[in-house]
Design a protein around this motif. Structure first.
Motif, PDB file in Angstrom:
ATOM      1  N   TYR A  97       0.773  -1.096  -0.061  1.00  0.00           N
ATOM      2  CA  TYR A  97       0.092   0.006   0.108  1.00  0.00           C
ATOM      3  C   TYR A  97       0.942   1.107  -0.175  1.00  0.00           C
ATOM      4  CZ  TYR A  97       0.683  -1.152   5.038  1.00  0.00           C
ATOM      5  OH  TYR A  97       1.379  -1.192   6.377  1.00  0.00           O
ATOM      6  N   ASP A  98       0.259   2.324  -0.558  1.00  0.00           N
ATOM      7  CA  ASP A  98       1.005   3.515  -0.950  1.00  0.00           C
ATOM      8  C   ASP A  98       1.990   4.136   0.513  1.00  0.00           C
ATOM      9  OD1 ASP A  98       0.803   3.040  -3.495  1.00  0.00           O
ATOM     10  OD2 ASP A  98      -0.945   4.582  -3.589  1.00  0.00           O
ATOM     11  N   GLN A  99       0.983   4.068   1.525  1.00  0.00           N
ATOM     12  CA  GLN A  99       1.464   4.946   2.582  1.00  0.00           C
ATOM     13  C   GLN A  99       2.773   4.439   3.199  1.00  0.00           C
ATOM     14  OE1 GLN A  99      -1.709   3.568   2.043  1.00  0.00           O
ATOM     15  NE2 GLN A  99      -3.350   5.017   2.463  1.00  0.00           N
ATOM     16  N   LEU A 100       2.940   3.289   3.283  1.00  0.00           N
ATOM     17  CA  LEU A 100       4.318   2.681   3.930  1.00  0.00           C
ATOM     18  C   LEU A 100       5.454   3.358   3.431  1.00  0.00           C
ATOM     19  CD1 LEU A 100       5.107   0.678   5.874  1.00  0.00           C
ATOM     20  CD2 LEU A 100       5.321  -1.235   4.083  1.00  0.00           C
ATOM     21  N   ALA A 101       5.478   3.344   1.979  1.00  0.00           N
ATOM     22  CA  ALA A 101       6.652   3.642   1.238  1.00  0.00           C
ATOM     23  C   ALA A 101       6.860   5.384   1.498  1.00  0.00           C
ATOM     24  CB  ALA A 101       6.954   3.645  -0.065  1.00  0.00           C
ATOM     25  N   GLU A 102       5.789   5.995   1.282  1.00  0.00           N
ATOM     26  CA  GLU A 102       5.729   7.213   1.364  1.00  0.00           C
ATOM     27  C   GLU A 102       6.038   8.032   2.708  1.00  0.00           C
ATOM     28  OE1 GLU A 102       1.645   8.263   0.275  1.00  0.00           O
ATOM     29  OE2 GLU A 102       1.937   8.049  -1.890  1.00  0.00           O
ATOM     30  N   TYR A 103       5.637   7.117   3.838  1.00  0.00           N
ATOM     31  CA  TYR A 103       5.921   7.643   5.115  1.00  0.00           C
ATOM     32  C   TYR A 103       7.275   7.552   5.389  1.00  0.00           C
ATOM     33  CZ  TYR A 103       5.849   8.163  10.136  1.00  0.00           C
ATOM     34  OH  TYR A 103       6.390   8.412  11.515  1.00  0.00           O
ATOM     35  N   ALA A 104       7.723   6.291   5.029  1.00  0.00           N
ATOM     36  CA  ALA A 104       9.363   6.143   5.253  1.00  0.00           C
ATOM     37  C   ALA A 104      10.197   6.965   4.625  1.00  0.00           C
ATOM     38  CB  ALA A 104       9.472   4.615   4.611  1.00  0.00           C
ATOM     39  N   GLY A 105       9.758   7.153   3.296  1.00  0.00           N
ATOM     40  CA  GLY A 105      10.634   8.569   2.635  1.00  0.00           C
ATOM     41  C   GLY A 105      10.637   9.566   3.096  1.00  0.00           C
ATOM     42  N   LYS A 106       9.353  10.117   3.667  1.00  0.00           N
ATOM     43  CA  LYS A 106       9.219  11.540   4.508  1.00  0.00           C
ATOM     44  C   LYS A 106       9.998  11.354   5.900  1.00  0.00           C
ATOM     45  CE  LYS A 106       4.662  12.863   2.654  1.00  0.00           C
ATOM     46  NZ  LYS A 106       3.358  13.180   2.907  1.00  0.00           N
ATOM     47  N   LEU A 107      10.124  10.192   6.458  1.00  0.00           N
ATOM     48  CA  LEU A 107      10.771  10.102   7.769  1.00  0.00           C
ATOM     49  C   LEU A 107      12.325  10.184   7.406  1.00  0.00           C
ATOM     50  CD1 LEU A 107      10.409   9.488  10.815  1.00  0.00           C
ATOM     51  CD2 LEU A 107      10.692   7.145  10.211  1.00  0.00           C
ATOM     52  N   LEU A 108      12.770   9.391   6.130  1.00  0.00           N
ATOM     53  CA  LEU A 108      14.141   9.302   6.318  1.00  0.00           C
ATOM     54  C   LEU A 108      14.807  10.760   5.474  1.00  0.00           C
ATOM     55  CD1 LEU A 108      14.252   5.700   4.366  1.00  0.00           C
ATOM     56  CD2 LEU A 108      15.704   6.538   6.482  1.00  0.00           C
ATOM     57  N   ALA A 109      13.957  11.474   5.240  1.00  0.00           N
ATOM     58  CA  ALA A 109      14.293  12.854   4.671  1.00  0.00           C
ATOM     59  C   ALA A 109      14.966  13.658   6.035  1.00  0.00           C
ATOM     60  CB  ALA A 109      13.199  13.708   3.868  1.00  0.00           C
ATOM     61  N   LYS A 110      14.372  13.340   7.290  1.00  0.00           N
ATOM     62  CA  LYS A 110      14.915  14.324   8.231  1.00  0.00           C
ATOM     63  C   LYS A 110      16.156  13.687   8.661  1.00  0.00           C
ATOM     64  CE  LYS A 110      10.629  15.868   8.488  1.00  0.00           C
ATOM     65  NZ  LYS A 110      10.298  17.379   8.156  1.00  0.00           N
ATOM     66  N   PHE A 111      16.718  12.623   8.171  1.00  0.00           N
ATOM     67  CA  PHE A 111      17.952  12.240   8.937  1.00  0.00           C
ATOM     68  C   PHE A 111      19.141  12.050   7.880  1.00  0.00           C
ATOM     69  CE2 PHE A 111      14.702   9.882  11.186  1.00  0.00           C
ATOM     70  CZ  PHE A 111      15.211  10.033  12.760  1.00  0.00           C
ATOM     71  N   PRO A 112      20.412  11.993   8.333  1.00  0.00           N
ATOM     72  CA  PRO A 112      21.573  11.913   7.267  1.00  0.00           C
ATOM     73  C   PRO A 112      21.385  10.898   6.240  1.00  0.00           C
ATOM     74  CG  PRO A 112      22.108  12.169   9.678  1.00  0.00           C
ATOM     75  CD  PRO A 112      20.694  11.759   9.702  1.00  0.00           C
ATOM     76  N   LYS A 113      22.018  11.369   5.184  1.00  0.00           N
ATOM     77  CA  LYS A 113      21.802  10.321   3.977  1.00  0.00           C
ATOM     78  C   LYS A 113      22.141   9.042   4.128  1.00  0.00           C
ATOM     79  CE  LYS A 113      21.958  14.348   0.392  1.00  0.00           C
ATOM     80  NZ  LYS A 113      22.421  14.720  -0.676  1.00  0.00           N
ATOM     81  N   PRO A 114      23.422   8.812   4.962  1.00  0.00           N
ATOM     82  CA  PRO A 114      23.481   7.287   4.948  1.00  0.00           C
ATOM     83  C   PRO A 114      22.486   6.408   5.549  1.00  0.00           C
ATOM     84  CG  PRO A 114      25.470   8.698   5.804  1.00  0.00           C
ATOM     85  CD  PRO A 114      24.244   9.591   5.554  1.00  0.00           C
ATOM     86  N   LEU A 115      21.529   6.916   6.275  1.00  0.00           N
ATOM     87  CA  LEU A 115      20.686   6.171   6.723  1.00  0.00           C
ATOM     88  C   LEU A 115      19.358   6.195   5.645  1.00  0.00           C
ATOM     89  CD1 LEU A 115      20.057   7.666  10.252  1.00  0.00           C
ATOM     90  CD2 LEU A 115      21.377   5.515   9.530  1.00  0.00           C
ATOM     91  N   ASN A 116      19.154   4.953   5.105  1.00  0.00           N
ATOM     92  CA  ASN A 116      18.375   4.676   4.032  1.00  0.00           C
ATOM     93  C   ASN A 116      17.283   3.748   4.066  1.00  0.00           C
ATOM     94  OD1 ASN A 116      19.938   2.431   3.551  1.00  0.00           O
ATOM     95  ND2 ASN A 116      21.115   3.370   1.761  1.00  0.00           N
ATOM     96  N   LYS A 117      17.008   3.075   5.093  1.00  0.00           N
ATOM     97  CA  LYS A 117      15.992   1.944   5.392  1.00  0.00           C
ATOM     98  C   LYS A 117      15.372   2.258   6.913  1.00  0.00           C
ATOM     99  CE  LYS A 117      16.808  -0.664   1.653  1.00  0.00           C
ATOM    100  NZ  LYS A 117      17.642   0.238   1.048  1.00  0.00           N
ATOM    101  N   VAL A 118      14.066   1.793   6.787  1.00  0.00           N
ATOM    102  CA  VAL A 118      13.210   2.196   8.051  1.00  0.00           C
ATOM    103  C   VAL A 118      12.632   0.685   8.087  1.00  0.00           C
ATOM    104  CG1 VAL A 118      11.264   3.108   8.903  1.00  0.00           C
ATOM    105  CG2 VAL A 118      12.670   4.420   7.325  1.00  0.00           C
ATOM    106  N   PHE A 119      12.654   0.378   9.529  1.00  0.00           N
ATOM    107  CA  PHE A 119      11.935  -0.848  10.139  1.00  0.00           C
ATOM    108  C   PHE A 119      10.793  -0.118  10.954  1.00  0.00           C
ATOM    109  CE2 PHE A 119      14.604  -4.368   8.917  1.00  0.00           C
ATOM    110  CZ  PHE A 119      15.799  -3.785   8.708  1.00  0.00           C
TER     111      PHE A 119
END
Length: 547
Positions: A411-433
């Motif tokens: 479902y779309d919300q999972l990847a969309e939210y993960a992307g928005k969350l990662l945008a707040k962190f340094p670039k080396p962090l690129n995956k969310v659990f």
């Protein structure tokens, strides 16, 4: 003002010696004085569709009240054509009307003694008794922005509120209105009500209410709204608004009893009126920024809504019920609640404080217990934007109404939210659990660190608590090092809390100017940041290092 004097002479046979302008919300108002000492109010308003029909209805209500309770209500005056409405050929878009004058000082300007507050409550109840069984199809069908029944339709005006804190409070109380008022609206007593007994419409004389003006907001609505509107304004700038409100409620209910259903929503109706006032003000001032009358109570309402959020709704209910002569709601004691809890919930899941607190609600930094107390929450480790933040509540409501499932589906919300969350962190962090608890976050973070480094040992800080999974207990000194704990596991290293005042490496004359080598691994999880830290001996000039 000569043209107005001419209008009065021709249409009402009144020779005015003086005509002066008076501030008003929407209409132009003029004070008229004559040589024989009589006074009147001349009103000029735009002739929109339905205006004439409404003026006829309003005039009938005013005439009824004036005859039923002499001397306390303005009386509408007919012109030479026996009409309440006067129109001029040269002003086709305007309507004039004349009403009698009532002497008195505004309630806003009077010292609000207990006697005056009681008089106010008595006055409102007597007015409502006269109106209670009246019917008027024009008023019953009327829609205005100042009817609390229409509060939810004003929610779009939130965008006009520039103050973020104020906007948040209004949004919260609108949600509470939806939850606590809207469901009971169909079951409430309804009546024609004045709907605007604010402190600039209520007149006083000799420490008693002498009358009320401005019937422009007459509506057919739940009867309790009359009292709610009045209370909103009478408690402005008061140190203890509940005490002031109780004085008015007590006198009102003595004449016209209030039922339990009505009194239990009074707290939310007062809050709703504050929201309505601020939303309508924001809209109207955007249209007429030069009208200073519009700002009369803005600052006071803003201050009151900030105070209202700190009042436990249960406390308001307790005070209002007592004032209305109604029995208090039966509330189970904390001890009884705890006993019920212990039947089905293990005592291993501890309860805070020797005298546990029974909570019933919360809002931002405040928590409310079942007995009317408000707590400033500086302890709870769950909220980041406060309890029941309206934007969080609405986001949850929208999503749960649509879909609530796990990450094994697409479902779309999972990847969309993960992307928005990662945008707040340094670039080396690129995956969310995404996980469901702090315990699960701690467990997963440790597993990731051990897998990546190949190391098994973990350094933990004294007194730390990181969850109740098996691994969470192992890394929680608060658990394994306390009474009843099993002691630390063989792969755990306990290090002292960095305490520069009482700790082992306290800063003093000898260590001043030195720094500590600190190497830390930050494990980012859903709702917390876990830290594994190693403290070395003080090293002059040693930098703080992070990895």
């Amino acid at each position: 003002m000569d043209h107005l004097k001419k209008l009065l002479a021709i249409n009402y046979k009144i020779e005015a010696t003086d005509v002066s302008s008076i501030d008003g919300y929407a209409n132009a108002n003029f004070k008229v004085e004559t040589g024989d000492g009589k006074k009147y109010i001349l009103k000029k308003q735009r002739n929109h569709q339905g205006t004439e029909e409404y003026i006829e209805a309003e005039s009938k209500i005013m005439a009824l009240l004036s005859s039923s309770i002499p001397g306390k209500f303005q009386n509408p005056i007919k012109n030479i054509n026996q009409s309440f409405i006067t129109k001029l050929d040269e002003e086709k878009d305007s309507i004039y009307r004349l009403i009698s004058w009532i002497e008195g000082d505004f309630l806003y300007e009077a010292e609000q003694s207990s006697n005056l507050l009681a008089s106010f409550g008595k006055f409102l109840s007597e007015m409502n008794i006269v109106l209670l069984n009246q019917q008027n199809h024009c008023i019953e069908a009327r829609y205005i922005d100042w009817d609390l029944q229409n509060l939810l339709e004003l929610e779009a005006r939130l965008s006009l509120i520039k103050d973020a804190r104020l906007k948040k409070l209004i949004h919260h109380f609108i949600l509470q209105f939806k939850e606590n008022v809207v469901p009971v609206y169909p079951h409430l007593r309804k009546s024609i009500i004045h709907n605007d007994a604010n402190d600039w419409n209520v007149l006083t004389k000799d420490n008693e209410v002498s009358g009320i003006i401005d019937f422009g907001d007459l509506i057919y609505a739940p009867l309790i709204q009359e009292l709610a509107v009045a209370l909103t304004y009478v408690v402005l700038d008061k140190d203890d608004p509940l005490i002031i409100a109780a004085e008015v409620i007590r006198a009102y209910a003595h004449i016209l009893p209030i039922n339990e259903q009505e009194v239990d929503i009074l707290y939310y109706l007062v809050a709703g009126r504050m929201c309505m006032s601020l939303l309508n003000l924001a809209f109207t001032t955007s249209q007429f920024p030069e009208n200073n009358y519009l700002y009369v109570s803005e600052r006071q309402v803003q201050k009151l809504i900030g105070k209202w959020i700190s009042i436990n709704p249960e406390m308001a209910c307790i005070v209002f019920r007592k004032a209305a002569g109604l029995p208090q709601k039966k509330v189970e004691s904390a001890a009884e609640t705890l006993a019920k809890r212990n039947i089905h919930i293990s005592r291993v899941q501890s309860v805070s404080y020797e005298a546990p607190i029974k909570m019933t609600g919360a809002a931002f930094q405040y928590m409310y217990d079942a007995y009317g107390n408000t707590f400033l929450d500086a302890y709870n480790n769950i909220p980041h934007v406060g309890h029941q933040h309206p934007e969080v509540v609405e986001a949850g409501q929208r999503q749960m109404a649509r879909l609530n499932t796990n990450t094994r589906y697409l479902y779309d919300q999972l990847a969309e939210y993960a992307g928005k969350l990662l945008a707040k962190f340094p670039k080396p962090l690129n995956k969310v659990f995404f996980v469901n608890s702090g315990s699960a976050a701690s467990d997963l973070a440790i597993r990731l660190a051990q897998t990546y480094t190949g190391f098994r040992d973990i350094a933990v800080l004294e007194h730390g608590y990181h969850g109740h999974t098996r691994l969470g207990i192992d890394i929680s000194h608060y658990k394994f090092g306390s009474k009843g704990g099993r002691g630390k596991a063989d792969y755990i290293v306990t290090v002292p809390i960095p305490d520069t005042y009482h700790g082992k490496y306290a800063i003093n004359d000898e260590t001043a100017g030195k720094s500590y080598a600190l190497e830390a691994t930050y494990l980012i999880s859903r709702n917390q940041c876990q830290v594994a830290a190693f403290i070395a001996e003080p090293i002059v000039g040693a930098p703080v290092r992070y990895r």
